[in-house]
Write a protein that holds these residues in place. Structure first.
Motif, short mmCIF file in Angstrom:
data_model
loop_
_atom_site.label_atom_id
_atom_site.label_comp_id
_atom_site.label_asym_id
_atom_site.label_seq_id
_atom_site.Cartn_x
_atom_site.Cartn_y
_atom_site.Cartn_z
N GLU A 1 0.83 -1.19 0.00
CA GLU A 1 0.00 0.00 0.00
C GLU A 1 0.88 1.26 0.00
O GLU A 1 1.83 1.38 0.77
N ARG B 1 -4.79 -4.83 -15.07
CA ARG B 1 -5.71 -5.29 -14.03
C ARG B 1 -5.12 -5.20 -12.62
O ARG B 1 -5.74 -5.58 -11.65
N CYS B 2 -3.87 -4.65 -12.53
CA CYS B 2 -3.23 -4.53 -11.21
C CYS B 2 -3.96 -3.48 -10.38
O CYS B 2 -4.35 -2.42 -10.88
N THR B 3 -4.13 -3.74 -9.10
CA THR B 3 -4.81 -2.79 -8.21
C THR B 3 -3.89 -1.68 -7.72
O THR B 3 -4.36 -0.70 -7.14
N PHE B 4 -2.58 -1.84 -7.91
CA PHE B 4 -1.62 -0.79 -7.58
C PHE B 4 -1.34 0.04 -8.84
O PHE B 4 -1.44 -0.46 -9.96
#
Length: 333
Positions: A269, A291-294
């Motif tokens: 995070e 598609r990475c959340t970061f």
């Protein structure tokens, strides 16, 4: 109809007056002596290697090719032009079919061809496309028939007539094409230099780019975990965001989805990811990044070259040492 050749009169047209008054066109390479002593091109290459041992292979090949053209390929009746940079005029003449070796006749350019110079043509009398085609910095190169036809017409007092609208379109289009060609070539040359870097040097290059962008960046210490190669942040400690973690893959081919997933696993995070691959990425790898959340950006060799050009003015000493570049100024219009 014969061939047409541009033969430059030394750097900045140093010997243009000697060319015109003495009836010669000349080139250098004085260490080679009389070129007629070399009966084969291989013999000429061997002599060049002896006398210019520090020359790079490509530079040697280009030089030998020009020397052979000067000695053997230029024939009697061929059109010869040269350029006076001070007056911005082209000297136009006809080769007389004779090669001579005369040291001290034309400065330190002892390789001569006898030329009957017929007159001068102002550069401003030529079309923009003709001007562009004469822009090569080579000592000797061939010139197309259309350009020579323009010069001949100008010599006869019949310069090419161009309507104002046609001229504007021609100059604009040719200018942009030439600019695009120069930018494209420089882009490829930068990529060639990047490709020659060692993997460790490429990591340092990425850190230098990030520093030039205003971050405090450093290469991570080498260890068993090679998931993060460069770390950057505004404070240099990773306590403020954006906190950038970069993975650098050089000379490893195109990166696939598994490599991207592995790198994503190192992000936490507050991290932003930067994955640099000089070999590019597969479609699956780009899908995985999307598609990475970061926050994650993939950088290939083209992207890397663009970043270097955009931020090179702010490069520090370490970055400039890795990739020395010079600025080229270009007219705005």
């Amino acid at each position: 109809m014969g061939n047409n050749w541009m033969i430059r009169a030394g750097r900045g047209g140093t010997y243009i007056e000697d060319f015109e008054t003495k009836g010669y066109a000349a080139i250098g390479w004085s260490k080679l002596g009389d070129l007629t002593q070399y009966k084969t091109n291989d013999a000429l290459k061997e002599a060049y290697l002896r006398e210019f041992s520090q020359a790079k292979p490509q530079a040697m090949a280009n030089a030998v090719a020009m020397i052979v053209k000067f000695r053997d390929q230029i024939q009697k009746g061929d059109t010869i032009i040269s350029y006076d940079t001070e007056t911005r005029q082209y000297l136009v003449g006809e080769d007389q079919g004779q090669y001579l070796y005369k040291p001290d006749e034309v400065g330190d350019y002892p390789q001569l061809r006898v030329v009957n110079w017929q007159g001068r043509v102002d550069r401003d009398m030529l079309s923009q496309s003709a001007k562009n085609s004469l822009g090569s910095v080579l000592t000797l190169f061939s010139v197309n028939d259309d350009v020579i036809a323009e010069m001949r017409a100008a010599l006869e007092g019949k310069p090419r007539k161009v309507e104002a609208t046609e001229k504007a379109l021609e100059e604009s289009g040719s200018f942009e094409l030439l600019k695009d060609e120069v930018v494209g070539k420089s882009h490829e040359l930068i990529k060639d230099k990047l490709a020659s870097l060692l993997p460790e040097e490429m990591e340092e290059m990425v850190a230098a780019i990030l520093r030039a962008m205003g971050y405090k960046a450093k290469v991570s210490p080498k260890g068993p975990d090679r998931g993060v190669d460069v770390i950057a942040s505004p404070d240099g400690l990773g306590l403020t965001q954006p906190r950038i973690k970069a993975e650098v893959k050089h000379r490893d081919g195109a990166m696939g989805a598994p490599a991207i997933r592995g790198f994503i696993g190192t992000l936490r995070e507050g991290d932003s990811g930067l994955f640099i691959s000089s070999g590019g990425f597969t479609k699956e790898a780009r899908y995985e990044a999307d598609r990475c959340t970061f926050p994650l950006t993939l950088v290939d060799m083209d992207d890397l070259s663009d970043l270097i050009v955009a931020h090179y003015e702010n490069f520090d000493f370490e970055g400039r040492a890795l990739l020395p570049l010079i600025r080229v100024f270009w007219p705005a219009e």
